[in-house]
Design a protein around this motif. Structure first.
Motif, PDB file in Angstrom:
ATOM      1  N   ILE A  12       0.845  -1.204   0.000  1.00 56.46           N
ATOM      2  CA  ILE A  12       0.000   0.000   0.000  1.00 56.46           C
ATOM      3  C   ILE A  12       0.879   1.252   0.000  1.00 56.46           C
ATOM      4  O   ILE A  12       0.603   2.219  -0.724  1.00 56.46           O
ATOM      5  CB  ILE A  12      -0.961  -0.021   1.207  1.00 56.46           C
ATOM      6  N   PRO A 180      -8.099   0.170   4.751  1.00 59.30           N
ATOM      7  CA  PRO A 180      -7.956   0.179   3.287  1.00 59.30           C
ATOM      8  C   PRO A 180      -8.836  -0.829   2.551  1.00 59.30           C
ATOM      9  O   PRO A 180      -8.920  -0.787   1.332  1.00 59.30           O
ATOM     10  CB  PRO A 180      -6.473  -0.191   3.099  1.00 59.30           C
ATOM     11  N   GLY A 181      -9.492  -1.733   3.279  1.00 58.07           N
ATOM     12  CA  GLY A 181     -10.143  -2.871   2.625  1.00 58.07           C
ATOM     13  C   GLY A 181      -9.078  -3.923   2.349  1.00 58.07           C
ATOM     14  O   GLY A 181      -7.875  -3.645   2.385  1.00 58.07           O
ATOM     15  N   THR A 182      -9.529  -5.155   2.098  1.00 52.69           N
ATOM     16  CA  THR A 182      -8.542  -6.214   1.836  1.00 52.69           C
ATOM     17  C   THR A 182      -7.831  -5.898   0.521  1.00 52.69           C
ATOM     18  O   THR A 182      -8.469  -5.736  -0.519  1.00 52.69           O
ATOM     19  CB  THR A 182      -9.211  -7.595   1.785  1.00 52.69           C
ATOM     20  N   THR A 183      -6.527  -5.788   0.614  1.00 49.62           N
ATOM     21  CA  THR A 183      -5.724  -5.308  -0.518  1.00 49.62           C
ATOM     22  C   THR A 183      -4.662  -6.343  -0.842  1.00 49.62           C
ATOM     23  O   THR A 183      -4.064  -6.939   0.067  1.00 49.62           O
ATOM     24  CB  THR A 183      -5.074  -3.955  -0.128  1.00 49.62           C
ATOM     25  N   PHE A 201      -8.940  -5.619  -3.315  1.00 47.74           N
ATOM     26  CA  PHE A 201      -8.507  -4.455  -4.088  1.00 47.74           C
ATOM     27  C   PHE A 201      -7.045  -4.608  -4.512  1.00 47.74           C
ATOM     28  O   PHE A 201      -6.224  -5.138  -3.763  1.00 47.74           O
ATOM     29  CB  PHE A 201      -8.619  -3.174  -3.254  1.00 47.74           C
ATOM     30  N   LYS A 205      -6.025   0.543  -6.532  1.00 48.52           N
ATOM     31  CA  LYS A 205      -7.430   0.859  -6.251  1.00 48.52           C
ATOM     32  C   LYS A 205      -7.586   1.304  -4.794  1.00 48.52           C
ATOM     33  O   LYS A 205      -8.263   2.294  -4.478  1.00 48.52           O
ATOM     34  CB  LYS A 205      -8.277  -0.391  -6.526  1.00 48.52           C
ATOM     35  N   SER A 206      -6.967   0.541  -3.916  1.00 49.40           N
ATOM     36  CA  SER A 206      -7.061   0.837  -2.490  1.00 49.40           C
ATOM     37  C   SER A 206      -6.563   2.251  -2.203  1.00 49.40           C
ATOM     38  O   SER A 206      -7.207   3.043  -1.497  1.00 49.40           O
ATOM     39  CB  SER A 206      -6.214  -0.204  -1.751  1.00 49.40           C
ATOM     40  N   GLN A 209      -8.753   5.123  -3.394  1.00 54.66           N
ATOM     41  CA  GLN A 209      -9.881   5.354  -2.480  1.00 54.66           C
ATOM     42  C   GLN A 209      -9.413   6.049  -1.198  1.00 54.66           C
ATOM     43  O   GLN A 209     -10.047   6.989  -0.716  1.00 54.66           O
ATOM     44  CB  GLN A 209     -10.566   4.024  -2.159  1.00 54.66           C
ATOM     45  N   LEU A 210      -8.273   5.586  -0.662  1.00 52.75           N
ATOM     46  CA  LEU A 210      -7.767   6.189   0.582  1.00 52.75           C
ATOM     47  C   LEU A 210      -7.392   7.651   0.374  1.00 52.75           C
ATOM     48  O   LEU A 210      -7.677   8.509   1.218  1.00 52.75           O
ATOM     49  CB  LEU A 210      -6.545   5.418   1.091  1.00 52.75           C
ATOM     50  N   TYR A 228     -12.285   2.739   3.440  1.00 53.47           N
ATOM     51  CA  TYR A 228     -11.825   3.222   2.127  1.00 53.47           C
ATOM     52  C   TYR A 228     -12.886   4.022   1.372  1.00 53.47           C
ATOM     53  O   TYR A 228     -12.577   4.854   0.545  1.00 53.47           O
ATOM     54  CB  TYR A 228     -11.362   2.031   1.266  1.00 53.47           C
TER      55      TYR A 228
END
Ligand SMILES: NC(=O)c1ccc[n+]([C@@H]2O[C@H](COP(=O)([O-])OP(=O)(O)OC[C@H]3O[C@@H](n4cnc5c(N)ncnc54)[C@H](OP(=O)(O)O)[C@@H]3O)[C@@H](O)[C@H]2O)c1
Length: 235
Positions: A12, A180-183, A201, A205-206, A209-210, A228
């Motif tokens: 990330i 972040p959601g599952t990345t 993600f 993408k993650s 969004q962040l 996110y």
């Protein structure tokens, strides 16, 4: 803008560095790595070596950066070469529990301590930490992942506490805990089997969004735990 991203060599973190450089041409990005210096280079990017478990290294870096608009901590630890996240209380080990706290919790407190003067120089700053939904106490329905959950819950408490103090002392800084959601990164790799493709993600993408959440936040949202997509998560 002057931006510091710690954990800039992670899945990330590096995507965050690259997205900022691609979309914010006026930004100077300082990013940190620990075990392997990234090959990625850019005219507006300065890499620094930093082990976030070493307080003196954090203090030394803070002396080199006198003003910051954004500080984003993207470092964290779920598993290492010898330990996977615990499934039961019987597998708790002191050393791994403490390693998790040292990697997931304490660095953000030390970053807040040493970079407070730099963030104070900005008219509109952000102190954002990548936490995790599994650090939510009220959202814990599954158990397990004990060290990581505890360390992220403690991180969330640290962020909330920083935000309360800084409302008085650094009122122009918005303090955020972000999920972040599952990345798709090395951290989540061993646990992706049961994640549906639309919920996994890419780092790009993650980060897109962040960054949207970070950019659109304001002092009204300081001290929040946000996903996110900008929704507020329960502590
Ligand atoms: N991926 C997901 O699905 C997910 C979901 C929720 C939350 N998160 C959170 O998102 C953040 C980023 O994770 P990621 O998915 O990008 O994982 P990652 O690819 O494993 O990156 C983690 C980074 O943290 C760095 N790090 C760990 N301990 C450090 C220390 N003591 N000093 C300096 N750097 C250190 C690692 O550096 P080294 O390379 O030197 O080890 C690595 O660059 C973490 O806080 C994680 O908990 C991730």
């Amino acid at each position: 803008m002057d931006i510091l991203i710690t954990g800039g060599n992670g899945g990330i973190g590096l995507a965050m560095v690259q997205a900022i450089l691609n979309t914010m041409p006026d930004a100077t990005v300082h990013a940190t790595w620990r075990s392997k210096e990234p090959e990625f280079q850019h005219n507006n990017l300065v890499w620094h070596s930093l082990d976030l478990t070493d307080e003196s290294q954090i203090e030394n870096l803070s002396k080199r950066l006198s003003k910051l608009d954004w500080l984003i901590n993207a470092a964290g630890l779920l598993h290492n070469q010898t330990h996977m996240p615990e499934k039961t209380i019987q597998s708790i080990e002191s050393d791994f529990f403490l390693e998790s706290l040292k990697a997931n919790t304490l660095p953000s407190l030390l970053l807040a301590r040493y970079f407070q003067p730099a963030l104070k120089q900005s008219e509109d700053s952000r102190f954002a930490v990548i936490s995790a939904r599994v650090g939510s106490i009220s959202d814990n329905y599954l158990g397990g992942w004990i060290s990581y959950r505890c360390a992220k819950a403690a991180l969330n408490m640290a962020l909330k506490t920083i935000s309360i103090e800084w409302k008085r002392t650094v009122p122009k800084c918005t303090v955020l805990a972000l999920h972040p959601g599952t990345t798709n990164t090395p951290l989540s790799k061993p646990f992706q089997r049961n994640v549906s493709p639309e919920k996994l993600f890419s780092p790009e993408k993650s980060v897109q969004q962040l960054l949207n959440v970070i950019k659109t936040s304001s002092s009204d949202s300081t001290g929040q735990f946000l996903a996110y997509d900008g929704t507020e998560l329960p502590w």
